[in-house]
Design a protein around this motif. Structure first.
Motif, mmCIF file in Angstrom:
data_model
loop_
_atom_site.group_PDB
_atom_site.id
_atom_site.type_symbol
_atom_site.label_atom_id
_atom_site.label_comp_id
_atom_site.label_asym_id
_atom_site.label_seq_id
_atom_site.Cartn_x
_atom_site.Cartn_y
_atom_site.Cartn_z
ATOM 1 N N UNK A 164 0.975 -1.142 0.220
ATOM 2 C CA UNK A 164 -0.163 -0.132 -0.104
ATOM 3 C C UNK A 164 1.218 1.275 0.117
ATOM 4 N N UNK A 165 0.753 2.292 -1.032
ATOM 5 C CA UNK A 165 1.492 3.375 -0.893
ATOM 6 C C UNK A 165 1.353 4.083 0.339
ATOM 7 N N UNK A 166 2.568 4.959 0.565
ATOM 8 C CA UNK A 166 2.823 5.613 1.763
ATOM 9 C C UNK A 166 1.841 6.732 1.836
ATOM 10 N N UNK A 167 1.530 7.406 0.665
ATOM 11 C CA UNK A 167 0.467 8.388 0.751
ATOM 12 C C UNK A 167 -1.049 8.081 1.073
ATOM 13 N N UNK A 168 -1.281 6.922 1.029
ATOM 14 C CA UNK A 168 -2.468 6.308 1.413
ATOM 15 C C UNK A 168 -2.690 5.891 2.790
ATOM 16 N N UNK A 169 -1.365 5.610 3.427
ATOM 17 C CA UNK A 169 -0.885 5.197 4.865
ATOM 18 C C UNK A 169 -1.005 6.205 5.884
ATOM 19 N N UNK A 170 -0.348 7.400 5.491
ATOM 20 C CA UNK A 170 -0.092 8.233 6.520
ATOM 21 C C UNK A 170 -1.629 8.795 7.174
ATOM 22 N N UNK A 171 -2.501 9.239 6.144
ATOM 23 C CA UNK A 171 -3.676 9.651 6.834
ATOM 24 C C UNK A 171 -4.318 8.694 8.071
ATOM 25 N N UNK A 172 -4.367 7.415 7.663
ATOM 26 C CA UNK A 172 -5.001 6.327 8.698
ATOM 27 C C UNK A 172 -4.001 6.187 9.599
ATOM 28 N N UNK A 173 -2.691 6.392 9.821
ATOM 29 C CA UNK A 173 -1.887 6.143 10.697
ATOM 30 C C UNK A 173 -2.310 7.463 11.718
ATOM 31 N N UNK A 174 -2.370 8.721 11.131
ATOM 32 C CA UNK A 174 -3.130 9.713 11.997
ATOM 33 C C UNK A 174 -4.265 9.375 12.752
ATOM 34 N N UNK A 175 -5.384 8.787 12.002
ATOM 35 C CA UNK A 175 -6.657 8.508 12.735
ATOM 36 C C UNK A 175 -6.452 7.462 13.566
ATOM 37 N N UNK A 176 -5.513 6.425 13.562
ATOM 38 C CA UNK A 176 -5.400 5.514 14.320
ATOM 39 C C UNK A 176 -4.598 5.909 15.759
ATOM 40 N N UNK A 177 -3.844 6.921 15.465
ATOM 41 C CA UNK A 177 -3.081 7.483 16.659
ATOM 42 C C UNK A 177 -4.039 8.277 17.533
ATOM 43 N N UNK A 178 -4.988 9.010 16.771
ATOM 44 C CA UNK A 178 -5.989 9.821 17.600
ATOM 45 C C UNK A 178 -6.797 8.648 18.479
ATOM 46 N N UNK A 179 -7.300 7.479 17.819
ATOM 47 C CA UNK A 179 -7.731 6.584 18.923
ATOM 48 C C UNK A 179 -6.774 6.132 20.018
ATOM 49 N N UNK A 180 -5.532 5.866 19.535
ATOM 50 C CA UNK A 180 -4.783 5.387 20.759
ATOM 51 C C UNK A 180 -4.769 6.450 21.841
ATOM 52 N N UNK A 181 -4.578 7.729 21.601
ATOM 53 C CA UNK A 181 -4.483 8.916 22.479
ATOM 54 C C UNK A 181 -5.928 8.796 23.329
ATOM 55 N N UNK A 182 -6.870 8.592 22.776
ATOM 56 C CA UNK A 182 -8.066 8.695 23.456
ATOM 57 C C UNK A 182 -8.233 7.508 24.567
ATOM 58 N N UNK A 183 -7.942 6.298 23.956
ATOM 59 C CA UNK A 183 -7.876 5.326 24.706
ATOM 60 C C UNK A 183 -6.930 5.249 25.978
ATOM 61 N N UNK A 184 -5.658 5.770 25.752
ATOM 62 C CA UNK A 184 -4.674 5.934 26.792
ATOM 63 C C UNK A 184 -5.085 6.714 27.775
ATOM 64 N N UNK A 185 -5.619 7.964 27.446
ATOM 65 C CA UNK A 185 -6.164 8.858 28.475
ATOM 66 C C UNK A 185 -7.180 8.411 29.202
#
Length: 397
Positions: A164-185
């Motif tokens: 999968x192209x990097x350009x397709x992945x970076x957005x999902x990386x950001x969404x996933x990190x948003x989820x992880x921050x919410x869970x961690x907090x």
């Protein structure tokens, strides 16, 4: 954040098909604005106006005035939209003619790229046919070394990770990190936390991959054909490999234990996290009552209507807003072009995670301190930053 009238708003009508296209420039910073070009049946000027305003916010949210090493300086916000089904045989011709019509804006002030319904390679091909050098050529005068910057961006778009192209992945990386921050907090363990993703295209697919690899359980995904669910967890990699160009999963790839449910079943799936990653206006005041999730994480643009969000807040459901959650793709373009990151996947992912973790954390802290929603907190952060950006770099409304 109080909405003001955009700087420019125009509607174009195709003389071949009668289809319409819209361009809204919400704000210019340093004479330039940024925002993708979407194509979908029913796209309206009102929709594009809201998206353009959202782009102004995304640009402001990623401006770090305290980082002297950062090369990227924010742009204004804009958006383009074409009212046409991207699978219509006439769609590409409509796209070329729209870009030809708005060519002066792309050449001088509007940097654009892929969005809902349009892949970057399609936008690039249509832009070239419309006589444009690049869909981001308006930014070139702001670069210290244009040739190096364009080479860096081209190299980055050539990078693939597990097919999968990097350009397709970076957005999902950001969404996933948003989820992880919410869970961690919230003190919620990542391992086994259940997630439902609506839309398995560029953003939804990448989000599902990153969350699955972080230990979360993807229990349902939805596409135009329906919802696929398994309370024990879906095989995300198999589903990604079985997608077509529009994010529709070949049902032949499903396992015996995977269930096929109606198209709107994703709303009521038993999951802690719901990720709408497809169309705008997916959650309204009526269907929000079916949602069981604790968090809704807006990977799509404007998927939760305001009245629905108010009702969800009363039920204790936290909506992490699109202007923060899905801002990683736009930011990555400019981090790469301006030289904050190179054409390297791990560098891009690390930079995205750091930026999103800081931004989401700040937003949730502000919401808690102010006693407001996460969206209201994001708007407050933007309201603090826009005057600083205007003072330092100038702007036009």
């Amino acid at each position: 954040m109080t909405a003001a009238a955009p700087l420019l708003s125009l509607t174009w009508t195709d003389d071949v098909t009668g289809r319409q296209g819209h361009l809204v420039i919400d704000r210019l910073v340093r004479g330039v604005c940024s925002g993708g070009l979407r194509m979908r049946e029913g796209c309206t000027l009102e929709e594009v106006t809201g998206l353009a305003r959202g782009m102004t916010m995304k640009e402001a949210l990623h401006y770090d005035a305290d980082d002297p090493a950062a090369r990227y300086i924010p742009l204004g916000g804009a958006k383009g939209g074409v009212d046409c089904d991207p699978q219509d045989p006439r769609a590409y011709g409509v796209l070329v003619r729209f870009l030809r019509a708005v060519r002066p804006y792309v050449e001088t002030m509007w940097a654009t790229g892929e969005d809902l319904g349009l892949a970057q390679d399609v936008v690039d091909r249509a832009a070239a046919e419309a006589g444009l050098v690049s869909c981001v050529q308006s930014v070139f005068p702001l670069l210290d070394d244009e040739a190096a910057a364009r080479g860096r961006l081209a190299d980055a778009f050539a990078v693939e990770v597990d097919g999968i192209g990097l350009d397709e992945l970076v957005g999902g990386c950001g969404v996933a990190e948003s989820v992880l921050v919410a869970l961690d907090r919230a003190g919620v363990p990542r391992q086994g936390t259940r997630v439902c993703v609506q839309g398995l295209g560029t953003m939804g697919g990448a989000t599902a991959r990153f969350l699955a690899r972080a230990g979360l359980k993807i229990v349902a995904v939805a596409d135009v054909e329906g919802t696929v669910a398994n309370p024990r967890g879906l095989d995300v990699e198999a589903l990604l490999a079985a997608r077509d160009a529009h994010g529709t999963v070949d049902r032949a790839a499903l396992r015996a234990q995977d269930r096929q449910l109606p198209r709107d079943a994703w709303l009521s799936v038993d999951a802690e996290v719901l990720v709408p990653a497809a169309v705008s206006y997916a959650v309204d005041s009526a269907n929000q009552a079916r949602i069981k999730a604790r968090w809704i994480v807006e990977a799509a643009n404007m998927p939760v209507l305001p009245d629905a969000e108010e009702l969800l807040a009363r039920r204790g459901v936290v909506v992490l807003p699109d202007v923060v959650v899905n801002s990683g793709t736009n930011a990555w373009w400019w981090w790469t072009l301006f030289g904050d990151v190179g054409a390297d996947a791990q560098e891009a992912f690390a930079h995205t995670r750091r930026s999103m973790r800081a931004l989401v954390g700040q937003m949730l802290e502000r919401a808690e301190a102010d006693g407001t929603t996460a969206r209201a907190a994001a708007h407050a952060i933007v309201a603090d930053r826009l005057p600083l950006i205007a003072e330092r770099f100038g702007q036009r409304r």
